[in-house]
Design a protein around this motif. Structure first.
Motif, PDB file in Angstrom:
ATOM      1  N   UNK A   1      10.646  -8.383  -7.012  1.00  0.00           N
ATOM      2  CA  UNK A   1      10.025  -7.134  -6.570  1.00  0.00           C
ATOM      3  C   UNK A   1      10.376  -6.797  -5.126  1.00  0.00           C
ATOM      4  N   UNK A   2      10.326  -7.783  -4.251  1.00  0.00           N
ATOM      5  CA  UNK A   2      10.616  -7.518  -2.834  1.00  0.00           C
ATOM      6  C   UNK A   2      12.064  -7.051  -2.645  1.00  0.00           C
ATOM      7  N   UNK A   3      12.977  -7.576  -3.461  1.00  0.00           N
ATOM      8  CA  UNK A   3      14.376  -7.171  -3.376  1.00  0.00           C
ATOM      9  C   UNK A   3      14.562  -5.734  -3.862  1.00  0.00           C
ATOM     10  N   UNK A   4      13.828  -5.386  -4.903  1.00  0.00           N
ATOM     11  CA  UNK A   4      13.899  -4.027  -5.422  1.00  0.00           C
ATOM     12  C   UNK A   4      13.309  -3.029  -4.429  1.00  0.00           C
ATOM     13  N   UNK A   5      12.220  -3.414  -3.775  1.00  0.00           N
ATOM     14  CA  UNK A   5      11.632  -2.546  -2.744  1.00  0.00           C
ATOM     15  C   UNK A   5      12.635  -2.317  -1.630  1.00  0.00           C
ATOM     16  N   UNK A   6      13.286  -3.383  -1.188  1.00  0.00           N
ATOM     17  CA  UNK A   6      14.295  -3.264  -0.128  1.00  0.00           C
ATOM     18  C   UNK A   6      15.432  -2.353  -0.578  1.00  0.00           C
ATOM     19  N   UNK A   7      15.850  -2.501  -1.828  1.00  0.00           N
ATOM     20  CA  UNK A   7      16.927  -1.661  -2.352  1.00  0.00           C
ATOM     21  C   UNK A   7      16.527  -0.187  -2.338  1.00  0.00           C
ATOM     22  N   UNK A   8      15.382   0.132  -2.928  1.00  0.00           N
ATOM     23  CA  UNK A   8      14.981   1.529  -3.017  1.00  0.00           C
ATOM     24  C   UNK A   8      14.788   2.152  -1.636  1.00  0.00           C
ATOM     25  N   UNK A   9      14.250   1.369  -0.699  1.00  0.00           N
ATOM     26  CA  UNK A   9      14.023   1.908   0.645  1.00  0.00           C
ATOM     27  C   UNK A   9      15.316   2.101   1.420  1.00  0.00           C
ATOM     28  N   UNK A  10      16.412   1.538   0.916  1.00  0.00           N
ATOM     29  CA  UNK A  10      17.708   1.752   1.579  1.00  0.00           C
ATOM     30  C   UNK A  10      18.306   3.113   1.226  1.00  0.00           C
ATOM     31  N   UNK A  11      17.735   3.773   0.214  1.00  0.00           N
ATOM     32  CA  UNK A  11      18.269   5.078  -0.211  1.00  0.00           C
ATOM     33  C   UNK A  11      17.612   6.191   0.585  1.00  0.00           C
ATOM     34  N   UNK A  12      17.938   6.246   1.842  1.00  0.00           N
ATOM     35  CA  UNK A  12      17.343   7.251   2.738  1.00  0.00           C
ATOM     36  C   UNK A  12      18.237   8.498   2.799  1.00  0.00           C
TER      37      UNK A  12
END
Length: 372
Positions: free
Chosen positions: A361-372
């Motif tokens: 989950x933490x990796x997915x959160x980091x991934x999605x938040x990289x799509x700025x």
């Protein structure tokens, strides 16, 4: 390395092959068929053309199907099959009509709702009626897979359902049927093809035959997708993308998809991104992440396609998304920052277990938040 390969679908590929439909059906001794298609085909005359080509061997049309077909669509289609003693089904369209027809062709032999199977409360036996798949988009590869992706809108669940029954008897792939596909659907479905090829290759369950197919399909997408997008009447580009779609379907059918498809389900369910666009949303990110796997396979794959490495290939995927007006950021997709955690939770789908790099989950959160 132990592996297994199976592909029971008989494939007919070529320009105007759909016009040979009567001879194909006659040779198979198929009668009293049901044409399953989207409502646009019933309205624009395409469905009537198929009936004409069948010379009376297809007798009814079922077109009550929405994009991302629902369990209700399947239940209704199966009911039509039962009530009219239908002998075979021909599915015309993209993944939605084909996936609906796959499930209905087995469900019709029961008195159940497809919900019981979609929820994994029941499994199909071997009884089903035969199916012919005729794709009209270069995207899903559903014409050569044993998977039907269905949505249950009553509980907000979109998930694949697999059965050996779902393999069509024949796939008739006629690139002329894709000439009128709109630009944005061409882009979305084409990126779905690329997702199938890449994910089939880097899946934990990859194997040599599917690896070779993935490489071939991806090479065609990188060469011809943008051409088909720019000029939909470019028959060479359309033919090559039809080939890519079919070959990519063979490439992922056994290894199954991975991270990008896992993340695509909530992106489609909640934010209404078309399936291929939803897969592509994370595809370049997963390309970079999966290239970090110790065996170096993804970098080798990229180099065989003429890229410097996987990062270079990921850059090209991102360029394609920009050039074809796909959504590339949270803002584009209508995702608020406070929704990212829930989106990550909903992306923890069984397909994610096939990904070569473990994503929590933490990796997915980091991934999605990289799509700025």
């Amino acid at each position: 390395m132990d592996w297994f390969y199976k592909q029971p679908v008989k494939i007919i590929f070529g320009i105007d092959k759909v016009k040979d439909l009567y001879n194909i059906l006659k040779d198979l001794n198929y009668k009293n068929g049901l044409l399953v298609c989207g409502p646009s085909f019933a309205e624009n005359g395409a469905a009537e053309k198929i009936l004409d080509y069948s010379k009376g061997l297809i007798t009814k049309i079922f077109s009550n199907i929405v994009p991302n077909p629902t369990v209700d669509n399947v239940d209704n289609c199966a009911d039509v099959i039962r009530k009219n003693n239908i002998g075979f089904v021909l599915a015309l369209g993209g993944g939605s009509p084909i996936d609906c027809a796959k499930a209905a062709a087995s469900l019709c032999k029961t008195e159940d709702s497809i919900v019981l199977y979609h929820n994994q409360e029941k499994k199909f036996g071997k009884e089903h009626i035969p199916l012919i798949a005729v794709p009209t988009t270069s995207g899903t590869g559903s014409e050569v897979t044993a998977v039907s992706v269905l949505t249950n809108p009553h509980i907000g669940r979109k998930a694949p359902l697999a059965s050996e029954n779902f393999y069509p008897e024949y796939a008739i792939v006629d690139p002329t049927l894709t000439l009128t596909v709109p630009k944005q659907i061409t882009a979305s479905t084409g990126l779905d093809v690329l997702s199938h090829a890449l994910e089939g290759f880097w899946s934990k369950d990859h194997q040599p035959i599917c690896d070779a197919l993935a490489l071939h399909a991806a090479s065609l997408v990188f060469k011809y997708l943008e051409k088909a997008y720019i000029n939909g009447e470019d028959i060479e580009a359309r033919e090559k993308m039809s080939e890519a779609s079919l070959i990519a379907g063979l490439a992922f059918g056994l290894p199954k998809t991975t991270g990008s498809h896992a993340c695509s389900f909530p992106l489609t369910n909640i934010y209404k991104l078309p399936h291929g666009e939803a897969c592509a949303f994370t595809l370049d990110y997963f390309t970079r992440i999966n290239a970090e796997a110790e065996d170096g396979r993804v970098n080798d794959f990229a180099k065989q396609l003429g890229f410097k490495d996987a990062n270079d290939m990921a850059d090209r995927i991102k360029e394609l998304k920009f050039s074809m007006n796909m959504k590339v950021s949270l803002q584009d997709a209508g995702i608020r920052d406070e929704e990212v955690e829930t989106l990550a939770e909903l992306s923890i789908h069984p397909n994610l277990l096939n990904n070569p790099v473990k994503m929590e989950k933490k990796d997915l959160i980091e991934m999605f938040r990289s799509f700025k």
